[in-house]
Design a protein around this motif. Structure first.
Motif, PDB file in Angstrom:
ATOM      1  N   UNK A 209       0.867  -1.177   0.000  1.00  0.00           N
ATOM      2  CA  UNK A 209       0.000   0.000   0.000  1.00  0.00           C
ATOM      3  C   UNK A 209       0.903   1.226   0.000  1.00  0.00           C
ATOM      4  N   UNK A 210       0.620   2.179  -0.872  1.00  0.00           N
ATOM      5  CA  UNK A 210       1.433   3.386  -0.909  1.00  0.00           C
ATOM      6  C   UNK A 210       0.611   4.557  -1.412  1.00  0.00           C
ATOM      7  N   UNK A 211       0.904   5.724  -0.896  1.00  0.00           N
ATOM      8  CA  UNK A 211       0.249   6.934  -1.365  1.00  0.00           C
ATOM      9  C   UNK A 211       0.752   7.297  -2.758  1.00  0.00           C
ATOM     10  N   UNK A 212       2.062   7.263  -2.933  1.00  0.00           N
ATOM     11  CA  UNK A 212       2.665   7.665  -4.201  1.00  0.00           C
ATOM     12  C   UNK A 212       3.464   6.518  -4.795  1.00  0.00           C
ATOM     13  N   UNK A 213       3.189   6.218  -6.044  1.00  0.00           N
ATOM     14  CA  UNK A 213       4.029   5.375  -6.893  1.00  0.00           C
ATOM     15  C   UNK A 213       4.251   6.162  -8.172  1.00  0.00           C
ATOM     16  N   UNK A 214       5.488   6.518  -8.456  1.00  0.00           N
ATOM     17  CA  UNK A 214       5.827   7.263  -9.668  1.00  0.00           C
ATOM     18  C   UNK A 214       6.548   6.343 -10.652  1.00  0.00           C
ATOM     19  N   UNK A 215       6.412   6.633 -11.902  1.00  0.00           N
ATOM     20  CA  UNK A 215       7.172   5.953 -12.948  1.00  0.00           C
ATOM     21  C   UNK A 215       8.474   6.731 -13.138  1.00  0.00           C
ATOM     22  N   UNK A 216       9.424   6.477 -12.233  1.00  0.00           N
ATOM     23  CA  UNK A 216      10.710   7.174 -12.281  1.00  0.00           C
ATOM     24  C   UNK A 216      11.819   6.186 -11.938  1.00  0.00           C
ATOM     25  N   UNK A 217      12.982   6.669 -11.592  1.00  0.00           N
ATOM     26  CA  UNK A 217      14.129   5.786 -11.382  1.00  0.00           C
ATOM     27  C   UNK A 217      13.984   4.918 -10.142  1.00  0.00           C
ATOM     28  N   UNK A 218      13.034   5.209  -9.277  1.00  0.00           N
ATOM     29  CA  UNK A 218      12.716   4.350  -8.135  1.00  0.00           C
ATOM     30  C   UNK A 218      11.473   3.512  -8.417  1.00  0.00           C
ATOM     31  N   UNK A 219      10.434   4.134  -8.935  1.00  0.00           N
ATOM     32  CA  UNK A 219       9.182   3.428  -9.174  1.00  0.00           C
ATOM     33  C   UNK A 219       9.275   2.356 -10.246  1.00  0.00           C
ATOM     34  N   UNK A 220      10.068   2.601 -11.285  1.00  0.00           N
ATOM     35  CA  UNK A 220      10.173   1.612 -12.364  1.00  0.00           C
ATOM     36  C   UNK A 220      10.844   0.317 -11.900  1.00  0.00           C
ATOM     37  N   UNK A 221      11.980   0.353 -11.223  1.00  0.00           N
ATOM     38  CA  UNK A 221      12.550  -0.896 -10.693  1.00  0.00           C
ATOM     39  C   UNK A 221      11.617  -1.599  -9.712  1.00  0.00           C
ATOM     40  N   UNK A 222      10.875  -0.827  -8.922  1.00  0.00           N
ATOM     41  CA  UNK A 222       9.918  -1.420  -8.000  1.00  0.00           C
ATOM     42  C   UNK A 222       8.825  -2.148  -8.776  1.00  0.00           C
ATOM     43  N   UNK A 223       8.300  -1.516  -9.819  1.00  0.00           N
ATOM     44  CA  UNK A 223       7.284  -2.151 -10.655  1.00  0.00           C
ATOM     45  C   UNK A 223       7.823  -3.434 -11.281  1.00  0.00           C
ATOM     46  N   UNK A 224       9.043  -3.379 -11.787  1.00  0.00           N
ATOM     47  CA  UNK A 224       9.629  -4.559 -12.424  1.00  0.00           C
ATOM     48  C   UNK A 224       9.858  -5.688 -11.429  1.00  0.00           C
ATOM     49  N   UNK A 225      10.181  -5.346 -10.186  1.00  0.00           N
ATOM     50  CA  UNK A 225      10.353  -6.378  -9.158  1.00  0.00           C
ATOM     51  C   UNK A 225       9.033  -7.064  -8.847  1.00  0.00           C
ATOM     52  N   UNK A 226       7.942  -6.292  -8.789  1.00  0.00           N
ATOM     53  CA  UNK A 226       6.624  -6.882  -8.559  1.00  0.00           C
ATOM     54  C   UNK A 226       6.207  -7.754  -9.749  1.00  0.00           C
ATOM     55  N   UNK A 227       6.487  -7.291 -10.963  1.00  0.00           N
ATOM     56  CA  UNK A 227       6.163  -8.084 -12.156  1.00  0.00           C
ATOM     57  C   UNK A 227       6.917  -9.398 -12.132  1.00  0.00           C
ATOM     58  N   UNK A 228       8.203  -9.364 -11.791  1.00  0.00           N
ATOM     59  CA  UNK A 228       8.990 -10.596 -11.721  1.00  0.00           C
ATOM     60  C   UNK A 228       8.429 -11.545 -10.674  1.00  0.00           C
TER      61      UNK A 228
END
Length: 428
Positions: free
Chosen positions: A41-60
């Motif tokens: 759960x998070x207030x902010x998820x951005x598609x940036x240099x932190x959010x993109x690796x986080x998204x890819x980790x969840x996808x994996x």
């Protein structure tokens, strides 16, 4: 004031994580190690240099066959692109949005009742709780606008409470989108969490604030601890404008000889934050409260230590939005080692990055400030409830498909503050 509504849970291991430099590597490491499920759960998820690796980790993780549930706030994460969302939903990630609402003439309208919690639970065995969003502006190389903040990694029996809370939140949201369920299906509870053995000596308590049964639970924890304080109180809080009862508790503690110290924003991320807090300086400093302003970069902390055992780390500011409106979560601790470590980090902050507010520097209480104080304390406490009454009674949110509308790429948090109680199903 009645007794707190939560119970202490012993046998936990704690680790303080300061800023994104410590927080993000640990979360990504544990996501990569996960074997069964991940709740975020998070207030902010951005598609940036932190959010993109986080998204890819969840996808994996989803591609490995794990259950992944991600909930974001419809205001804080409003500008995620359809492509970014589709990459997750296409592999089976449960993507949920709290109170998504369309923009009107390019302006976001869901200003109140935000999902402000920042929670990560891995396999029901390990959790991360704090104030750090998933965005580049929590890392120092972001520049002058990078935020100073804290989170805690916790392992042990208290994770059962956090895991069950996340499980029930997702189930509750899903049930409210299935209107044809029978009554016995709607009342079905989440499956029991796994039994967790003690792994440390710390006592902990998971406390939430919502607009249903837990309206003031976090404020109660603060007030009980402040009223019981005998030695010291150190509070570092980004958005400081609490209700009069908590202010009076701080004043009374200072008057009975407790060393009360506040660390507030000196270089705020929004212009009005410092001006609002300054209206309280004279009232508090007259009683002996010491105030420091953090001037290195924006302060985003929501932490405190009291005496030699009590401490808290979480998402809740001490302002009307967090205390009376947003959906928040804090961990409260009864542990001497963690208290001492957090206190030492705050001392380091005061000595190296703060300026002490002197009596001669307190802004004069002109008619504008006096009028502001009057309006705020007599009307402000109830204003969030009045404005947010309708959203509080909205339907539940559910799993979301990506929107096909074009949206811009958001790089900053215009609202500044963050905050899940059920919201509406829909699209970003």
């Amino acid at each position: 004031m009645s007794k707190p509504r939560h119970d202490w849970v012993g046998g936990n291991r704690l680790e303080l994580l300061e800023n994104g430099e410590a927080y993000y590597p640990r979360v990504l490491e544990e996501i990569a190690r996960a074997q069964k499920e991940i709740f975020v759960e998070t207030f902010i998820l951005f598609d940036d240099k932190v959010g993109k690796p986080f998204q890819q980790a969840l996808i994996a993780a989803a591609q490995r066959g794990l259950r992944v549930e991600l909930t974001v706030d419809g205001y804080g994460s409003a500008n995620l692109t359809p492509e970014f969302i589709a990459e997750m939903t296409d592999v089976g990630i449960g993507f949920h949005v709290y109170r998504p609402q369309p923009k009107i003439m390019g302006v976001r309208t869901n200003l109140f009742r935000r999902l402000h919690r920042k929670l990560v639970v891995i396999d029901g065995r390990l959790a991360f709780v704090g104030g750090i969003n998933i965005s580049h502006d929590h890392i120092a190389d972001y520049g002058e606008g990078s935020k100073q903040d804290y989170a805690v990694e916790v392992e042990g029996p208290v994770v059962r409470d956090i895991h069950r809370f996340c499980e029930l939140s997702v189930a509750k949201h899903a049930m409210k989108t299935q209107t044809r369920q029978r009554w016995w299906q709607r009342k079905r509870a989440a499956p029991p969490a796994p039994h967790l053995q003690p792994v440390g000596s710390a006592r902990a308590m998971f406390v939430v604030r919502d607009n249903e049964r837990h309206h003031d639970d976090i404020e109660r924890q603060y007030r009980h601890a402040i009223k019981a304080a005998r030695q010291r109180i150190v509070i570092a809080n980004a958005y400081f404008f609490p209700g009069f009862r908590l202010l009076r508790n701080l004043r009374d503690a200072a008057r009975r000889g407790v060393d009360v110290t506040l660390i507030l924003q000196g270089k705020p991320d929004m212009w009005y934050v410092k001006w609002v807090a300054e209206n309280l300086y004279e009232y508090l400093m007259k009683a002996g409260v010491t105030i420091y302003e953090y001037c290195e970069r924006p302060l985003h902390a929501k932490v405190a230590v009291i005496d030699d055992r009590w401490a808290t780390v979480g998402s809740s500011n001490l302002d009307p939005l967090s205390l009376y409106l947003n959906l928040e979560s804090n961990l409260v601790f009864d542990d001497a080692a963690f208290n001492q470590h957090l206190a030492s980090r705050l001392q380091n902050l005061m000595h190296n990055s703060c300026r002490k507010v002197e009596w001669t520097a307190i802004p004069k209480r002109d008619i504008r400030r006096q009028l502001f104080n009057f309006v705020t304390y007599h009307l402000g406490r109830r204003f969030p409830a009045w404005v947010g009454w309708r959203p509080a009674h909205a339907a539940g949110l559910g799993q979301t498909k990506p929107d096909t509308r074009a949206v811009g790429d958001q790089r900053q948090n215009p609202g500044g503050m963050e905050s899940a109680e059920p919201g509406t199903s829909g699209r970003l």
